[in-house]
Design an enzyme around this catalytic site. Sequence first.
Site, short mmCIF file in Angstrom:
data_model
loop_
_atom_site.label_atom_id
_atom_site.label_comp_id
_atom_site.label_asym_id
_atom_site.label_seq_id
_atom_site.Cartn_x
_atom_site.Cartn_y
_atom_site.Cartn_z
N GLY A 40 16.58 -22.73 -16.65
CA GLY A 40 16.21 -21.78 -15.60
C GLY A 40 15.69 -20.50 -16.21
O GLY A 40 14.79 -20.51 -17.05
N ASP A 41 16.25 -19.37 -15.79
CA ASP A 41 15.81 -18.08 -16.30
C ASP A 41 16.82 -17.46 -17.26
O ASP A 41 16.81 -16.26 -17.49
CB ASP A 41 15.54 -17.12 -15.14
CG ASP A 41 16.78 -16.88 -14.29
OD1 ASP A 41 17.70 -17.71 -14.33
OD2 ASP A 41 16.83 -15.86 -13.57
N GLU A 42 17.69 -18.28 -17.84
CA GLU A 42 18.71 -17.79 -18.75
C GLU A 42 18.35 -18.11 -20.21
O GLU A 42 18.02 -19.25 -20.55
CB GLU A 42 20.08 -18.40 -18.44
CG GLU A 42 20.79 -17.73 -17.27
CD GLU A 42 22.24 -18.12 -17.20
OE1 GLU A 42 23.03 -17.33 -16.65
OE2 GLU A 42 22.59 -19.21 -17.69
#
Length: 276
Positions: A192-194
Amino acid sequence: MLAYRGPEPSPTTFAPGRGTQPGYAAASGSVIVCADRVHETRFSTAGMTGRGLHSGVCVPIGSEAVWGVLTAHSRRSREYADRDLTFLRSVTAVLSAAIRRIEAEAALVHQSLHDPLTGLPNRALARRRLDEALDAAPRGGTRLALLLVDLDDFKVVNDSLGHAGGDDALIVLARHLRSAVRPGDTVARLGGDEFVVVCEHVAGAAEALAIAARITGSLADLNRAESLDWPISASIGVALSDAECTREELVRRADSAMYRAKAAGAGGYALYDGTF
């Protein structure tokens, strides 16, 4: 492949071209036979002369791309029979097949440990690097810092620009993470965005926070310098290891610090200090 006995020698390298017989074979991609260097005009024979060689055969290794050249030389002038050339071609075919297999296996390993979108190490490789760093930190007398980086308003970016725009934002973030950290630090995408940054040999909190500041500063500079469809910023949680810290505990601390950073406003960072 270099075989030797005794002290390791310094291998002689060559470049594709007319400077050597192997270089000419590599450049042409064909078998090059030299029966007598005295009458050779296609390439320089200075190297052969210096080694006391008078004839030789060079067979390129590889099909679509030349990986190297198999050479067989003689100290006397001689004609090379068809069976000589057939034997050398057979050897290079075996070498080519082995190299292709090794490259395919290496590609599969790389794919299994790297994120296909950003090219960064993935969650599995990040865990491995983190475990290795935690094991090494006590022996080196230093600490390990873990930075958990989360792209701000990623859902809004996806909804506004579509998944392609979201992917572009992640690629930009990955690029700036790599450029902002130290050369030995590991930047990985968890999904994801991690993202995480594994920073070994950190003297203390000040050095870890300086790395986080460089990341946020790099993104701020990007937003000022370029006309982006959507401003890119990230919130960063910073955690430092201690003697009893496990990988799971260090990630939990960084995650807690990251949410504290987000609560203070987009584009900031916070250090876990055990009070939240």
